[in-house]
Motif scaffolding. Structure first.
Motif, PDB file in Angstrom:
ATOM      1  N   TYR A   2       0.806  -1.215   0.000  1.00  0.00           N
ATOM      2  CA  TYR A   2       0.000   0.000   0.000  1.00  0.00           C
ATOM      3  C   TYR A   2       0.844   1.271   0.000  1.00  0.00           C
ATOM      4  N   LYS A   3       2.123   1.155   0.341  1.00  0.00           N
ATOM      5  CA  LYS A   3       2.954   2.358   0.403  1.00  0.00           C
ATOM      6  C   LYS A   3       3.437   2.801  -0.973  1.00  0.00           C
ATOM      7  N   GLY A   4       3.430   1.881  -1.936  1.00  0.00           N
ATOM      8  CA  GLY A   4       3.714   2.248  -3.316  1.00  0.00           C
ATOM      9  C   GLY A   4       5.140   2.675  -3.589  1.00  0.00           C
ATOM     10  N   GLY A   5       6.102   2.167  -2.820  1.00  0.00           N
ATOM     11  CA  GLY A   5       7.503   2.509  -3.042  1.00  0.00           C
ATOM     12  C   GLY A   5       8.123   1.699  -4.163  1.00  0.00           C
ATOM     13  N   ALA A   6       9.441   1.776  -4.255  1.00  0.00           N
ATOM     14  CA  ALA A   6      10.141   1.041  -5.306  1.00  0.00           C
ATOM     15  C   ALA A   6      10.104  -0.464  -5.051  1.00  0.00           C
ATOM     16  N   ARG A   7      10.052  -0.851  -3.771  1.00  0.00           N
ATOM     17  CA  ARG A   7       9.995  -2.256  -3.381  1.00  0.00           C
ATOM     18  C   ARG A   7       8.844  -2.443  -2.394  1.00  0.00           C
ATOM     19  N   HIS A   8       8.389  -3.677  -2.250  1.00  0.00           N
ATOM     20  CA  HIS A   8       7.417  -3.965  -1.199  1.00  0.00           C
ATOM     21  C   HIS A   8       8.056  -3.638   0.155  1.00  0.00           C
ATOM     22  N   CYS A   9       7.334  -2.910   1.006  1.00  0.00           N
ATOM     23  CA  CYS A   9       7.936  -2.487   2.275  1.00  0.00           C
ATOM     24  C   CYS A   9       8.131  -3.653   3.236  1.00  0.00           C
ATOM     25  N   ASP A  47       8.124 -17.474  -1.957  1.00  0.00           N
ATOM     26  CA  ASP A  47       7.713 -16.088  -2.167  1.00  0.00           C
ATOM     27  C   ASP A  47       8.811 -15.366  -2.946  1.00  0.00           C
ATOM     28  N   PRO A  48       8.531 -14.951  -4.185  1.00  0.00           N
ATOM     29  CA  PRO A  48       9.554 -14.290  -4.996  1.00  0.00           C
ATOM     30  C   PRO A  48       9.656 -12.786  -4.755  1.00  0.00           C
ATOM     31  N   THR A  49       8.873 -12.270  -3.804  1.00  0.00           N
ATOM     32  CA  THR A  49       8.771 -10.829  -3.595  1.00  0.00           C
ATOM     33  C   THR A  49      10.031 -10.255  -2.954  1.00  0.00           C
ATOM     34  N   ASP A  50      10.438  -9.100  -3.435  1.00  0.00           N
ATOM     35  CA  ASP A  50      11.575  -8.375  -2.865  1.00  0.00           C
ATOM     36  C   ASP A  50      11.043  -7.386  -1.831  1.00  0.00           C
ATOM     37  N   TYR A  51      11.258  -7.688  -0.543  1.00  0.00           N
ATOM     38  CA  TYR A  51      10.779  -6.835   0.546  1.00  0.00           C
ATOM     39  C   TYR A  51      11.926  -6.018   1.132  1.00  0.00           C
ATOM     40  N   GLU A  52      11.631  -4.790   1.513  1.00  0.00           N
ATOM     41  CA  GLU A  52      12.617  -3.990   2.235  1.00  0.00           C
ATOM     42  C   GLU A  52      12.889  -4.593   3.614  1.00  0.00           C
ATOM     43  N   ASP A  53      11.841  -5.103   4.252  1.00  0.00           N
ATOM     44  CA  ASP A  53      11.977  -5.738   5.565  1.00  0.00           C
ATOM     45  C   ASP A  53      11.330  -7.122   5.478  1.00  0.00           C
ATOM     46  N   PRO A  54      12.085  -8.120   5.042  1.00  0.00           N
ATOM     47  CA  PRO A  54      11.496  -9.435   4.766  1.00  0.00           C
ATOM     48  C   PRO A  54      11.124 -10.250   5.993  1.00  0.00           C
ATOM     49  N   ASP A  55      11.572  -9.842   7.186  1.00  0.00           N
ATOM     50  CA  ASP A  55      11.335 -10.648   8.380  1.00  0.00           C
ATOM     51  C   ASP A  55      10.332 -10.039   9.360  1.00  0.00           C
ATOM     52  N   PHE A  56       9.866  -8.831   9.090  1.00  0.00           N
ATOM     53  CA  PHE A  56       8.943  -8.156  10.003  1.00  0.00           C
ATOM     54  C   PHE A  56       7.676  -8.965  10.232  1.00  0.00           C
ATOM     55  N   TRP A  57       7.230  -9.695   9.223  1.00  0.00           N
ATOM     56  CA  TRP A  57       5.970 -10.424   9.288  1.00  0.00           C
ATOM     57  C   TRP A  57       5.921 -11.428  10.436  1.00  0.00           C
ATOM     58  N   VAL A  58       7.069 -11.968  10.837  1.00  0.00           N
ATOM     59  CA  VAL A  58       7.090 -12.996  11.881  1.00  0.00           C
ATOM     60  C   VAL A  58       6.548 -12.432  13.190  1.00  0.00           C
ATOM     61  N   ALA A  59       7.075 -11.288  13.610  1.00  0.00           N
ATOM     62  CA  ALA A  59       6.596 -10.657  14.842  1.00  0.00           C
ATOM     63  C   ALA A  59       5.181 -10.118  14.670  1.00  0.00           C
ATOM     64  N   VAL A  83       2.474  -7.809   5.047  1.00  0.00           N
ATOM     65  CA  VAL A  83       2.524  -8.849   6.076  1.00  0.00           C
ATOM     66  C   VAL A  83       1.623 -10.020   5.683  1.00  0.00           C
ATOM     67  N   GLU A  84       0.425  -9.696   5.223  1.00  0.00           N
ATOM     68  CA  GLU A  84      -0.515 -10.738   4.817  1.00  0.00           C
ATOM     69  C   GLU A  84       0.032 -11.538   3.638  1.00  0.00           C
ATOM     70  N   ARG A  85       0.647 -10.848   2.698  1.00  0.00           N
ATOM     71  CA  ARG A  85       1.229 -11.510   1.523  1.00  0.00           C
ATOM     72  C   ARG A  85       2.336 -12.478   1.945  1.00  0.00           C
ATOM     73  N   ARG A  86       3.243 -11.972   2.777  1.00  0.00           N
ATOM     74  CA  ARG A  86       4.377 -12.793   3.205  1.00  0.00           C
ATOM     75  C   ARG A  86       3.903 -14.013   3.984  1.00  0.00           C
ATOM     76  N   GLU A  87       2.932 -13.805   4.863  1.00  0.00           N
ATOM     77  CA  GLU A  87       2.382 -14.900   5.658  1.00  0.00           C
ATOM     78  C   GLU A  87       1.686 -15.933   4.774  1.00  0.00           C
ATOM     79  N   ALA A  88       0.985 -15.463   3.747  1.00  0.00           N
ATOM     80  CA  ALA A  88       0.236 -16.367   2.873  1.00  0.00           C
ATOM     81  C   ALA A  88       1.155 -17.348   2.155  1.00  0.00           C
TER      82      ALA A  88
END
Length: 236
Positions: free
Chosen positions: A186-193, A213-225, A200-205
């Motif tokens: 939803y932030k619409g940056g250059a990469r998924h935040c 998951d082929p997505t390039d996240y700025e913070d790929p581990d935040f979803w765990v917490a 978070v929902e995407r990463r968890e899914a």
């Protein structure tokens, strides 16, 4: 079933487009520019239409969107970080968005002699978004039956309305959805935040579905917490 798919360019709607192309007759993709900060999603919808060999139409409703104030998606409001079922995520609600888009889509479907309009609302949306719930979907169909009575018969196809996003990932993988060619953030940056509710929902899914998951996240581990203490079932 000749079907128009409402496609934002996100994982859910692109997966739905591939599902319809595989199982029905996909005639076009329909997207909406409502002034969303993550407008880049529309490029992914266009790419999906090109990949599937169908027309892509973008309806400009920015004038309407400009009056639907107070949402983090269209206004000067920060997109919250965290789990998609948290109370703070109500900041991402755009009032009546799906009702507005579906009303337009049904008009186009009737004019184009389509049999159905497909929308990718799903079980994980129910907690925050009232116009993604089964009651809304059923009521909207009833309303359109009256609105088009004697002129056209158009069905509202919402195959994901009672399933989780992980189920959509599983279905998308089955139908060959190129997940890297979808946009959720939803932030619409250059990469998924990696931190907003939809990231978070995407990463968890992907994790729950057991799909890479082929997505390039700025913070790929935040979803765990962010997902600790929640489950996909709790937000249906």
């Amino acid at each position: 079933m000749k079907t128009i798919v409402i496609c934002s360019g996100g994982l859910d709607s692109v997966s739905l487009a591939h599902k319809v192309a595989a199982e029905h007759q996909l005639i076009s993709l329909l997207s909406f520019d409502y002034g969303q900060r993550h407008r880049k999603e529309l490029d992914f919808a266009a790419a999906c239409a090109k990949r599937l060999g169908v027309a892509h139409h973008i309806i400009d409703i920015r004038q309407i969107g400009s009056h639907l104030t107070g949402s983090a998606l269209t206004d000067d409001v920060d997109v919250p970080d965290g789990h998609y079922a948290e109370e703070t995520m109500k900041a991402t609600v755009v009032p009546n968005r799906n009702a507005i888009m579906l009303a337009i889509a049904f008009g186009l479907a009737a004019a184009q002699k389509a049999d159905a309009v497909a929308v990718a609302v799903h079980g994980g949306d129910h907690f925050i978004y009232p116009d993604c719930r089964p009651g809304f979907i059923n009521s909207f169909q009833e309303m359109q039956n009256q609105a088009l009575d004697g002129y056209a018969s158009v069905s509202l196809y919402a195959p994901y309305v009672t399933v989780s996003k992980a189920d959509i990932v599983t279905d998308g993988a089955r139908n060959g959805t190129p997940f890297a060619e979808t946009w959720s953030c939803y932030k619409g940056g250059a990469r998924h935040c990696g931190r907003c509710g939809t990231c978070v929902e995407r990463r968890e899914a992907f994790h729950l579905a057991g799909v890479d998951d082929p997505t390039d996240y700025e913070d790929p581990d935040f979803w765990v917490a962010a997902t600790a203490g929640f489950s996909a079932e709790e937000v249906k």
